[in-house]
Design an enzyme around this catalytic site. Sequence first.
Site, PDB file in Angstrom:
ATOM      1  N   GLU A 102       0.829  -1.210   0.000  1.00 12.05           N
ATOM      2  CA  GLU A 102       0.000   0.000   0.000  1.00 12.05           C
ATOM      3  C   GLU A 102       0.864   1.261   0.000  1.00 12.05           C
ATOM      4  O   GLU A 102       0.446   2.318  -0.480  1.00 12.05           O
ATOM      5  CB  GLU A 102      -0.970  -0.026   1.192  1.00 12.05           C
ATOM      6  CG  GLU A 102      -2.096  -1.026   0.954  1.00 12.05           C
ATOM      7  CD  GLU A 102      -2.793  -1.523   2.207  1.00 12.05           C
ATOM      8  OE1 GLU A 102      -2.550  -0.979   3.301  1.00 12.05           O
ATOM      9  OE2 GLU A 102      -3.575  -2.487   2.090  1.00 12.05           O
ATOM     10  N   SER A 135      -5.677 -10.904   3.253  1.00 11.42           N
ATOM     11  CA  SER A 135      -7.049 -11.367   3.531  1.00 11.42           C
ATOM     12  C   SER A 135      -7.120 -12.608   4.420  1.00 11.42           C
ATOM     13  O   SER A 135      -7.976 -13.473   4.223  1.00 11.42           O
ATOM     14  CB  SER A 135      -7.809 -11.590   2.222  1.00 11.42           C
ATOM     15  OG  SER A 135      -7.805 -10.402   1.455  1.00 11.42           O
TER      16      SER A 135
END
Length: 253
Positions: free
Chosen positions: A98, A213
């Site tokens: 990110e 995830s």
Amino acid sequence: MKKILVANWKMNPSSLEEATNLIGEIKEKLAGVKGVDMVVCPPFIFLNEVGALLKGQKKIKLGSQDVFGGEGTSFTGEVSVDMIKNAGAEYAIIGHSERREMYETLQIVSEKIIFSLKGGLKVILCVGEEARDEHGEFYNYVKDELEMALAKLNKKNLSKLIIAYEPTWAIGKKENEILSPENLHEMVIFVRKVLTDKFGEDGRLVPILYGGSVSKNNAQEIISKGNIDGLLVGRESLKPANFAEVAEMLSKN
Ligand code: PGA
């Protein structure tokens, strides 16, 4: 090797009060978990307070989500290794996708690693391909990332390095949209080979985590079949009861 569990809070929560409550709940829920090294990485603005609340216990360590990789002080908005260490942190996540999507190059990542190690922080380096292709080019992508990020690393610092393999395409997705444990298993072998090719047998000392995830529903399969030394958990680490379930699974494997 003791299993490792890293909580990446990302840009959460939005107030100090919530951060204080969150770490309180995490401490409580994880109190019974044995044999797992845990690292909680809150946003910079909460590091000192969360650090103070973790003081005096050994189970949960503190980490930052980034660090400044250079000397000097005229760097508006940046946070130095010393500041992070003085808040009580022992670890820094470096090169998270990110951040790399925004502007961080592998050259910058490499500098951050060197400065962190020099200043006494342990490094959790994130690598992972943006997409998978039929011809296995993504293996070369991960190899290049590792080689460039670790270009200047001295072998003697290997014990302070953790690799988090996080395929970018599997971060922030639904729990059933991630890679298969078999594919993960293969990638862990590959990452291990890149490390031993570069550092010799000492490359085996470096723990390899999976991130992307992870949830209480998919963690068991990842842990038992994925060939990993631990997990880096984002969103699910903001739910203390679920996070504790993941920790329990790691402790039993
Ligand atoms: P996620 O984040 O678990 O929410 O996908 C993982 C990460 O921090 O990279």
